[in-house]
Design a protein around this motif. Structure first.
Motif, short mmCIF file in Angstrom:
data_model
loop_
_atom_site.label_atom_id
_atom_site.label_comp_id
_atom_site.label_asym_id
_atom_site.label_seq_id
_atom_site.Cartn_x
_atom_site.Cartn_y
_atom_site.Cartn_z
N ASN A 155 26.41 -29.90 72.17
CA ASN A 155 26.47 -30.82 70.91
C ASN A 155 25.22 -31.88 71.08
O ASN A 155 24.80 -32.24 69.97
CB ASN A 155 27.79 -31.46 70.53
CG ASN A 155 28.65 -30.65 69.97
OD1 ASN A 155 28.44 -29.28 69.78
ND2 ASN A 155 30.05 -30.98 69.95
N GLU A 156 25.23 -32.49 72.20
CA GLU A 156 24.34 -33.51 72.47
C GLU A 156 22.63 -33.07 73.07
O GLU A 156 21.82 -33.86 72.70
CB GLU A 156 24.77 -34.53 73.59
CG GLU A 156 26.12 -35.27 72.91
CD GLU A 156 26.61 -36.30 74.22
OE1 GLU A 156 25.82 -36.71 74.96
OE2 GLU A 156 27.56 -36.74 74.20
N GLN A 157 22.76 -31.96 73.59
CA GLN A 157 21.48 -31.51 74.21
C GLN A 157 20.92 -30.47 73.33
O GLN A 157 19.74 -29.80 73.54
CB GLN A 157 21.51 -30.94 75.66
CG GLN A 157 21.93 -32.23 76.62
CD GLN A 157 20.88 -33.38 76.68
OE1 GLN A 157 19.56 -33.02 76.47
NE2 GLN A 157 21.17 -34.55 76.53
N THR A 158 21.57 -29.88 72.22
CA THR A 158 21.03 -28.81 71.21
C THR A 158 21.11 -29.01 69.87
O THR A 158 21.95 -29.91 69.63
CB THR A 158 21.56 -27.38 71.75
OG1 THR A 158 23.04 -27.30 71.21
CG2 THR A 158 21.61 -27.18 73.17
N SER A 159 20.82 -28.22 69.02
CA SER A 159 20.98 -28.24 67.69
C SER A 159 22.34 -27.78 67.21
O SER A 159 22.61 -27.80 66.02
CB SER A 159 19.71 -27.61 66.75
OG SER A 159 19.53 -26.22 67.23
N MET A 160 22.90 -27.21 68.26
CA MET A 160 24.23 -26.41 67.73
C MET A 160 25.41 -27.41 67.96
O MET A 160 25.50 -28.26 68.38
CB MET A 160 24.59 -25.06 68.93
CG MET A 160 23.23 -23.98 68.84
SD MET A 160 23.66 -23.00 70.37
CE MET A 160 25.22 -22.67 69.85
N THR A 161 26.42 -26.84 67.11
CA THR A 161 27.60 -27.77 67.25
C THR A 161 28.84 -26.81 67.47
O THR A 161 29.00 -25.76 66.78
CB THR A 161 27.66 -28.46 65.81
OG1 THR A 161 26.77 -28.95 65.62
CG2 THR A 161 29.42 -29.03 65.87
#
Length: 484
Positions: A155-161
């Motif tokens: 969640n913090e290092q990519t655009s994914m959730t």
């Protein structure tokens, strides 16, 4: 910096000097066939090379304990380093060696069977129940911790959730597979690589700290701080430190894991390297994370604030990305995540084997494996809904109580075999004092008694148990099928 490398040197020296002494007292027999050869079944009893068994053993025992525990222990200051070294050499590695080698001598038996053989059936029934409870707690802790860490990373290092529940489900699905397939299909094949990654990650982080221009390794601490309680939350060093730092110094969970590799070790001469040596390796990992926690933050108060804002996982995240950048931080962080996952699956696997041994159910049939494993995972899934902090506190106490039982078992074996039982009796007495004092004094988990009264009861309990084990049980002859 000198402090850290002195501690590492003492651990390595302990392996070559005290480890060799422990091996001599036990008395290995290189000509005796191990269970890997006498009971080969292609599922749990599978011969593996010494190096592979070592790396698997290291990953099996090194969950989040040698990382989260030392980080929390660092709140007490450099005293944590002292306990890691002394505890590891004289208690933890000795505990692991006997839990592994007594399993080898008893056909790969699980810890409850070993306890029952040398301490009696009452102890066996207690350990059957207690070991399953401990392993379920371990399995839940080692689902929740990596799931939370992976969720934060994505969640913090990519655009994914992704949601925490999704990651819990994914890890549980993996555990189901790893628990029932033959040991050499996943654990024996991939875990040696993960073990090498773990070592690389640990060395990389401490190396980055050494060359860092912003941080200094153990700078600002004096020798006298080794004997000072620096905890900013006014937590008592005795006995809490010895419960907080478990897996990096001594851990009863290891007694449930050593039989897994006792079933795969090819020769008794490999025992010191596999069992004593893996614990020394874990001790080095614990030293690294304790030193990182004390060095990455300017003082203990700053470390306490980081823990307050996200637990020890926040410290791991901050140090990994702060010292190694984004790419290196991701690699190091994943190395930490691997630890609990590779211990969580073997926790459930150990539960399956303990229950199979208790109910005398052969495990070559996948149907039998599923019959035992399914209820374990159902209970584990329910426990993941309990607050992580509560589970962790109960895990810490249960973990050290299991270590106490294993150490007393080793003392009973040595006394009955007319060997030097003090090598396990002394650490058993110390840890008995620790767990008794803790449960009597702790108001949350125990009885909330005065510390002086609790300590006196702890010391008295240790003395009484020592007398019974070494002078009553220890005077009995060894079981007919036991080898001295």
């Amino acid at each position: 910096m000198l402090w850290f490398f002195t501690c590492v040197g003492l651990l390595i020296g302990g392996y070559f000097i005290y480890g060799a002494f422990i091996e001599k007292v036990f008395g290995i027999n290189e000509q005796r066939q191990t269970p890997a050869h006498t009971k080969t079944d292609g599922v749990d009893y599978v011969p593996m090379s010494k190096n592979k068994v070592y790396l698997v053993q290291l990953l099996n025992i090194a969950g989040v304990g040698p990382i989260f525990g030392p980080i929390m222990g660092a709140l007490y200051g450099p005293a944590a380093l002292l306990w890691i070294v002394i505890g590891c050499v004289f208690a933890g590695a000795v505990h692991d060696y006997f839990s592994g080698m007594l399993s080898v001598r008893n056909g790969g038996a699980s810890v409850p069977s070993i306890v029952g053989k040398y301490l009696g059936n009452g102890a066996k029934h207690f350990m059957n129940l207690f070991a399953i409870v401990l392993l379920l707690l371990v399995g839940v802790v080692f689902v929740s911790a990596p799931a939370g860490m992976i969720t934060s990373l994505i969640n913090e290092q990519t655009s994914m959730t992704v949601s925490l529940g999704m990651m819990v489900a994914v890890i549980f699905a993996y555990y189901v597979i790893a628990t029932i397939v033959p040991v050499d299909k996943i654990i024996g094949r991939f875990y040696p690589f993960f073990g090498a990654l773990l070592i690389f990650m640990s060395v990389g982080l401490i190396g980055a700290l050494i060359v860092s221009s912003e941080h200094s390794l153990m700078a600002g601490y004096q020798v006298s701080d080794m004997f000072t309680n620096m905890n900013p939350n006014d937590m008592p060093l005795w006995p809490a430190l010895f419960i907080t730092i478990a897996c990096g110094a001594i851990s009863g969970f290891h007694a449930t894991q050593s039989p897994l590799m006792a079933r795969c070790m090819e020769n008794e001469k490999n025992g010191r390297f596999v069992f004593y040596g893996a614990m020394i390796g874990e001790g080095v990992i614990a030293l690294i994370w304790c030193a990182l926690a004390l060095s990455y933050f300017p003082d203990v108060q700053s470390l306490a604030e980081a823990v307050k804002n996200g637990g020890p996982g926040n410290v791991v995240y901050s140090a990994s990305f702060g010292l190694l950048g984004v790419f290196g931080g991701i690699i190091a962080f994943l190395g930490v995540v691997i630890l609990p996952i590779t211990s969580g699956d073997t926790a459930f696997r150990s539960s399956r084997l303990i229950l199979a041994e208790y109910f005398n159910m052969e495990q070559t049939s996948i149907k039998n494996r599923l019959v035992i494993a399914a209820p374990l995972f159902a209970i584990g899934a329910v426990l993941t809904q309990v607050d992580f902090g509560i589970i962790w506190r109960y895990f810490g106490f249960a973990n050290q109580l299991t270590a106490v039982m294993m150490l007393w078992t080793a003392s009973a074996y040595l006394a009955r075999a007319d060997k030097l039982h003090w090598i396990t009796t002394i650490p058993a007495m110390f840890m008995t004092s620790v767990v008794t004092t803790f449960i009597l004094n702790n108001a949350t988990l125990g009885f909330g008694l005065d510390m002086t009264i609790s300590t006196a009861c702890g010391v008295l309990t240790a003395a009484v148990v020592a007398f019974v084990v070494t002078n009553v049980i220890g005077k009995q002859a060894l079981p007919a099928d036991a080898e001295a």
